[in-house]
Design a protein around this motif. Sequence first.
Motif, PDB file in Angstrom:
ATOM      1  N   SER A 151       0.847  -1.190   0.000  1.00 52.81           N
ATOM      2  CA  SER A 151       0.000   0.000   0.000  1.00 52.81           C
ATOM      3  C   SER A 151       0.878   1.234   0.000  1.00 52.81           C
ATOM      4  CB  SER A 151      -0.912   0.029   1.240  1.00 52.81           C
ATOM      5  OG  SER A 151      -1.690  -1.141   1.322  1.00 52.81           O
ATOM      6  N   ALA A 152       0.323   2.292  -0.571  1.00 52.32           N
ATOM      7  CA  ALA A 152       0.984   3.599  -0.557  1.00 52.32           C
ATOM      8  C   ALA A 152       0.013   4.602   0.031  1.00 52.32           C
ATOM      9  CB  ALA A 152       1.412   4.012  -1.964  1.00 52.32           C
ATOM     10  N   LEU A 153       0.451   5.315   1.092  1.00 56.85           N
ATOM     11  CA  LEU A 153      -0.361   6.338   1.739  1.00 56.85           C
ATOM     12  C   LEU A 153       0.220   7.693   1.365  1.00 56.85           C
ATOM     13  CD1 LEU A 153      -2.575   7.225   3.707  1.00 56.85           C
ATOM     14  CD2 LEU A 153      -0.912   6.945   5.569  1.00 56.85           C
ATOM     15  N   ILE A 154      -0.532   8.480   0.586  1.00 50.24           N
ATOM     16  CA  ILE A 154      -0.086   9.791   0.127  1.00 50.24           C
ATOM     17  C   ILE A 154      -0.834  10.849   0.921  1.00 50.24           C
ATOM     18  CG2 ILE A 154       0.121  11.328  -1.852  1.00 50.24           C
ATOM     19  CD1 ILE A 154       0.062   8.875  -3.656  1.00 50.24           C
ATOM     20  N   CYS A 155      -0.089  11.621   1.699  1.00 46.95           N
ATOM     21  CA  CYS A 155      -0.674  12.691   2.520  1.00 46.95           C
ATOM     22  C   CYS A 155      -0.465  14.014   1.798  1.00 46.95           C
ATOM     23  CB  CYS A 155      -0.031  12.728   3.902  1.00 46.95           C
ATOM     24  SG  CYS A 155      -0.241  11.204   4.836  1.00 46.95           S
ATOM     25  N   VAL A 156      -1.526  14.784   1.736  1.00 46.74           N
ATOM     26  CA  VAL A 156      -1.492  16.064   1.035  1.00 46.74           C
ATOM     27  C   VAL A 156      -1.284  17.173   2.062  1.00 46.74           C
ATOM     28  CG1 VAL A 156      -2.783  17.654  -0.423  1.00 46.74           C
ATOM     29  CG2 VAL A 156      -2.983  15.177  -0.764  1.00 46.74           C
ATOM     30  N   PHE A 185       3.992   0.836  -8.473  1.00 51.52           N
ATOM     31  CA  PHE A 185       4.755   0.013  -7.533  1.00 51.52           C
ATOM     32  C   PHE A 185       3.951  -0.290  -6.254  1.00 51.52           C
ATOM     33  CE2 PHE A 185       6.047   4.479  -7.145  1.00 51.52           C
ATOM     34  CZ  PHE A 185       5.659   4.762  -5.838  1.00 51.52           C
ATOM     35  N   SER A 186       2.626  -0.057  -6.288  1.00 54.23           N
ATOM     36  CA  SER A 186       1.807  -0.308  -5.108  1.00 54.23           C
ATOM     37  C   SER A 186       0.511  -1.002  -5.511  1.00 54.23           C
ATOM     38  CB  SER A 186       1.476   1.015  -4.394  1.00 54.23           C
ATOM     39  OG  SER A 186       0.558   0.810  -3.355  1.00 54.23           O
ATOM     40  N   ASP A 187       0.073  -1.943  -4.685  1.00 53.50           N
ATOM     41  CA  ASP A 187      -1.186  -2.646  -4.939  1.00 53.50           C
ATOM     42  C   ASP A 187      -2.393  -1.805  -4.543  1.00 53.50           C
ATOM     43  OD1 ASP A 187       0.345  -4.797  -5.726  1.00 53.50           O
ATOM     44  OD2 ASP A 187       0.319  -5.719  -3.735  1.00 53.50           O
ATOM     45  N   ARG A 188      -2.232  -0.899  -3.605  1.00 52.42           N
ATOM     46  CA  ARG A 188      -3.348  -0.092  -3.105  1.00 52.42           C
ATOM     47  C   ARG A 188      -2.831   1.310  -2.827  1.00 52.42           C
ATOM     48  NH1 ARG A 188      -4.149  -2.687   1.147  1.00 52.42           N
ATOM     49  NH2 ARG A 188      -5.855  -4.081   0.546  1.00 52.42           N
ATOM     50  N   VAL A 189      -3.571   2.321  -3.279  1.00 52.31           N
ATOM     51  CA  VAL A 189      -3.207   3.719  -3.069  1.00 52.31           C
ATOM     52  C   VAL A 189      -4.283   4.361  -2.195  1.00 52.31           C
ATOM     53  CG1 VAL A 189      -2.741   5.958  -4.122  1.00 52.31           C
ATOM     54  CG2 VAL A 189      -1.982   3.845  -5.253  1.00 52.31           C
ATOM     55  N   ILE A 190      -3.832   4.987  -1.113  1.00 53.48           N
ATOM     56  CA  ILE A 190      -4.739   5.654  -0.174  1.00 53.48           C
ATOM     57  C   ILE A 190      -4.280   7.101  -0.042  1.00 53.48           C
ATOM     58  CG2 ILE A 190      -5.653   5.671   2.176  1.00 53.48           C
ATOM     59  CD1 ILE A 190      -4.986   2.695   2.341  1.00 53.48           C
ATOM     60  N   VAL A 194      -8.537   5.189  -6.835  1.00 53.19           N
ATOM     61  CA  VAL A 194      -7.886   5.216  -5.526  1.00 53.19           C
ATOM     62  C   VAL A 194      -8.685   4.342  -4.551  1.00 53.19           C
ATOM     63  CG1 VAL A 194      -7.312   6.699  -3.567  1.00 53.19           C
ATOM     64  CG2 VAL A 194      -6.854   7.462  -5.900  1.00 53.19           C
ATOM     65  N   ALA A 195      -7.984   3.598  -3.715  1.00 49.23           N
ATOM     66  CA  ALA A 195      -8.657   2.651  -2.819  1.00 49.23           C
ATOM     67  C   ALA A 195      -9.486   3.361  -1.759  1.00 49.23           C
ATOM     68  CB  ALA A 195      -7.631   1.742  -2.137  1.00 49.23           C
ATOM     69  N   ALA A 196      -8.987   4.448  -1.210  1.00 49.08           N
ATOM     70  CA  ALA A 196      -9.710   5.140  -0.138  1.00 49.08           C
ATOM     71  C   ALA A 196      -9.158   6.539   0.015  1.00 49.08           C
ATOM     72  CB  ALA A 196      -9.602   4.386   1.177  1.00 49.08           C
ATOM     73  N   CYS A 197      -9.986   7.421   0.559  1.00 44.36           N
ATOM     74  CA  CYS A 197      -9.577   8.776   0.896  1.00 44.36           C
ATOM     75  C   CYS A 197      -9.919   9.015   2.371  1.00 44.36           C
ATOM     76  CB  CYS A 197     -10.291   9.808   0.021  1.00 44.36           C
ATOM     77  SG  CYS A 197      -9.757   9.805  -1.705  1.00 44.36           S
ATOM     78  N   LEU A 198      -8.895   9.299   3.153  1.00 45.58           N
ATOM     79  CA  LEU A 198      -9.062   9.537   4.580  1.00 45.58           C
ATOM     80  C   LEU A 198      -8.809  11.010   4.865  1.00 45.58           C
ATOM     81  CD1 LEU A 198      -7.134   6.430   5.967  1.00 45.58           C
ATOM     82  CD2 LEU A 198      -9.576   6.643   5.476  1.00 45.58           C
ATOM     83  N   ALA A 199      -9.321  11.467   6.016  1.00 46.30           N
ATOM     84  CA  ALA A 199      -9.164  12.868   6.408  1.00 46.30           C
ATOM     85  C   ALA A 199      -7.985  13.013   7.354  1.00 46.30           C
ATOM     86  CB  ALA A 199     -10.448  13.366   7.067  1.00 46.30           C
ATOM     87  N   LYS A 200      -7.306  14.160   7.241  1.00 48.00           N
ATOM     88  CA  LYS A 200      -6.239  14.489   8.185  1.00 48.00           C
ATOM     89  C   LYS A 200      -6.855  15.185   9.397  1.00 48.00           C
ATOM     90  CE  LYS A 200      -2.196  15.740   6.658  1.00 48.00           C
ATOM     91  NZ  LYS A 200      -1.093  16.494   6.018  1.00 48.00           N
ATOM     92  N   PRO A 201      -6.259  15.025  10.595  1.00 46.97           N
ATOM     93  CA  PRO A 201      -5.130  14.140  10.907  1.00 46.97           C
ATOM     94  C   PRO A 201      -5.550  12.674  10.837  1.00 46.97           C
ATOM     95  CG  PRO A 201      -6.004  15.125  12.903  1.00 46.97           C
ATOM     96  CD  PRO A 201      -6.730  15.772  11.769  1.00 46.97           C
ATOM     97  N   LEU A 202      -4.595  11.843  10.496  1.00 38.88           N
ATOM     98  CA  LEU A 202      -4.880  10.451  10.187  1.00 38.88           C
ATOM     99  C   LEU A 202      -5.339   9.689  11.418  1.00 38.88           C
ATOM    100  CD1 LEU A 202      -4.721   8.142   8.085  1.00 38.88           C
ATOM    101  CD2 LEU A 202      -2.384   7.738   8.882  1.00 38.88           C
ATOM    102  N   SER A 203      -6.442   8.941  11.265  1.00 37.57           N
ATOM    103  CA  SER A 203      -6.898   8.018  12.304  1.00 37.57           C
ATOM    104  C   SER A 203      -6.273   6.653  12.030  1.00 37.57           C
ATOM    105  CB  SER A 203      -8.429   7.915  12.301  1.00 37.57           C
ATOM    106  OG  SER A 203      -8.847   6.872  13.162  1.00 37.57           O
ATOM    107  N   VAL A 204      -5.468   6.169  12.966  1.00 38.62           N
ATOM    108  CA  VAL A 204      -4.772   4.891  12.763  1.00 38.62           C
ATOM    109  C   VAL A 204      -5.772   3.766  12.574  1.00 38.62           C
ATOM    110  CG1 VAL A 204      -3.220   3.227  13.836  1.00 38.62           C
ATOM    111  CG2 VAL A 204      -2.756   5.665  14.048  1.00 38.62           C
TER     112      VAL A 204
END
Length: 914
Positions: free
Chosen positions: A572-577, A598-603, A622-632
């Motif tokens: 997975s790749a987690l891209i924070c904006v 190079f990633s199976d899942r992009v978040i 894109v697999a998912a879009c999460l809000a900042k600050p990140l919830s583990v």
Amino acid sequence: MTKYGLRARVITLTLAPTLIIGILLSAYFIKNRYQELEQQLAVAGQAIIEPLAIASEIGLANESRENVRRLIGHTHRQHSEYIRSIAVFSSQNDLFVTSNYHRNLDLLAVPRGQPLPERLEVIHLKDALLLRAPIRAIAGFNNALVEEQPIGYITMEMDLSTVKLKQYQEIISAGVVLILGLILSCFFAYRLLQDVEMPIKQMISMIDRIRRGHLDVRIEGKLLGELDTLKNGINAMAISLSEYHLEMQQSIDQATSDLRETLEQLEIQNVELDIAKKNAQEAARVKSEFLANMSHELRTPLNGVIGFTRQMLKTQLSSSQQDYLQTIEKSANNLLTIINDILDFSKLEAGKLLLENIPFDFEDSLDEVMRLLAPMAHEKGLELNLRIDPRIPAGVIGDPLRIQQVLTNLIGNATKFTERGHISVSVELKQQRDERLELQFVIRDTGIGISERQQSQLFQAFRQADASISRRYGGTGLGLVITQKLVQQMGGDIGFSSRLHQGSTFWFTMSLIQTDLPLVHPIDAEALQGQSLMLIEPDHESRLMMRERLAHFDMALSDYAELPETSDRVSSALICVDAVDVPESDALIAMAKQAETFSDRVIFCLPTTELALSEALLTSGVAACLAKPLSVRKLIEQLQGEQQSLALLPPAVEVHTDKAPLTVMAVDDNPANLKLITALLKERVTNVFTASDGKAALACAQKQRFDLILMDIQMPEMDGVTACQEIRKTPLNQHTPVVAVTAHAMTGERERLLNEGMDDYLTKPIEEHILEQVLHHWTHPHSGQTQPNSPLITPNKLGETLNIDWSLAMKQAAGKEDLARDMLQMLVRSFDEVEEKVNLALEDSKVDLSAVIHKLHGSCAYSGVPRLKNLCHELETQLKKGATVEDIEPELFELLDEIQNIREQSPHYLDETV
């Protein structure tokens, strides 16, 4: 302590030495004389028996008994005053001859088995002295006398009665001398008292007269020694007192005159103070009315905002719409909390604000605060980061609402006074003692800072750093004051450090208790084994904190400041904006395409102000879009395969399909509130009538019978209380339960409404689960309750009379039925220990119940048992105040009854598993 007079002391100090010395001397001389008399008798006996032993040798050797008898008889007669008997014994210890008959010859003889005496023996008996001397045969050899072995011995018994008589005479003589000495001492003591006591009594009498005001009296006559000096001193004192009295009388006259003037001024001031008191009481009344009206005016629109937001969440929405509505609801609830804080400010000042003590998930509670405050930070381009010490357990016991309130206040202030940079929140475990955790919260910002002159004003009510900041940034200035008092009431401390233009750091500490209760479903870390995650975060500090929070999961983690062009394959790749510089949607889609190579899942992790980009990103794959600050937790759920989709989400809340066959009337003058209450009721009952004021409600009540009436209080023309009293007079609804629905939340409002005839009390904004409890309680017959339309006992708190409130249990378990059942089952299993401890305390009042009640109170918080929870809260409060078992005995019996009721009802909710 006993006080002795001069007479007693003189007599004691005079007679005591004489008596002690006389007794000691008499005892010494009597003892010596006693021993001397006995020694004289022993010497006299020795002088008699030794010649007799020598003279008896020939007669004993020749066995001439007559000669020996005459010898010892003559000696006995000469000394008959002292001698009782003389006896001669042979070498075989047989009696040879005696001077007279003796009743106990064995006393004179040597005991059988003992050798004959070799020398003179003196034996002291009780009333006699026994002397034994050996009789030796003496023969000539070379004209010298040689002593041979004893051929017998002679025994003489001497009487001690004469000696004892002389001893008694000595004792009597010593006693007579002692008595004469005491009499002489008494004479001298009497003379001393006559010379000292009488003058002293005269002085005491004179001083008493002076004390009573006779300052002209004097002591006359010539006294002895120091007494004459004392007399002169008393006379001088009387003269001085007379002079002082004259001066004092003059001063008193002057002071009396001044006091009269002062009293006149005080009377004037008392009148002014009385007027000021009445003005202050009127101001307090006006303030209370203002707070009550403000509460009503603010809660009324909030009721519509929160209510219709929740109604909207029941419809089918996209993920973004649902997120927006949830943010609106949380913000409105946050505003409601602030209103409550303002209304409770007087409680904080008086130290009467009660804190909750319930179990909660620590990380989820902090994440919720960050989600609520994130939009305000992201609108200003600020990064908001959270770091939690991994040693802190997931479940803790405390007051989550007040902790969130403190954090909201401090983070909100940091956001308000920070224009660029970041805001970091960290929680450290400072100390752990058994189950008690000492935590320190630190909030750092890169804002404008606070000067040394302004820092002294921070924790003052209605004050901010200075007027310019207040005008620029706004605010009432109550936030930090409430925060400080809340932290102190939770047993912690608060402080800060700051420098102008270099940011500020606020910190506070508090104590929480660790718990093992299952508050939320735990994260399944095993599902992450073998996975790899690439973290892209432009902000350095945010990247470090996110890496630290993800480091304890078993997966390969790599982090970069920007997306690399090529990389090894990752799961997975987690891209924070970055919140400061948000790229266009096309640039983000291009980044997602590059990461997919190079990633199976992009978040993506987006700022809350840019959630609208999530629709385009999700459409692009894109697999998912999460809000900042990140919830583990949300990230881990995505990594485990729970992906968002573009499809419309199902309704957030299950729509009620089975309506109760009830007729309910809702009364409210606010159209939005009336519309909301009507919508909520139509989901639950078959027939709903509405009225916009009290007169319309009364008219409906005269024509239609209702099962329940929800009555607003503040209405034009006819208020809710008057309408309730008039409805009670109608034949159709004289026993219909009337529940007050009001936005007033001041202390004592509920009790006032119940005393004025209302059956129950419901505050705005209306909580659906509480509304359901009210409907269930007042319209469904159950154990311990009466039928509808009959007089009921008012419950202490909403829903409190329900032994098990399953809707509340489901809400507390986040809608997870299995978790709700587990929580209830664990609670029921703990009852045996509680009952055993309580019964033991009822038998032995010394048993400490604090720990078991505290533990049960925490278990009730997430099990849907409101009445048991309130009982535990009341008991724990009383125990903390030092109440004994006897003081809370009625509540303990009520607790045992409630435990039994829950145990009997629990199988209906646990499928007969308990």
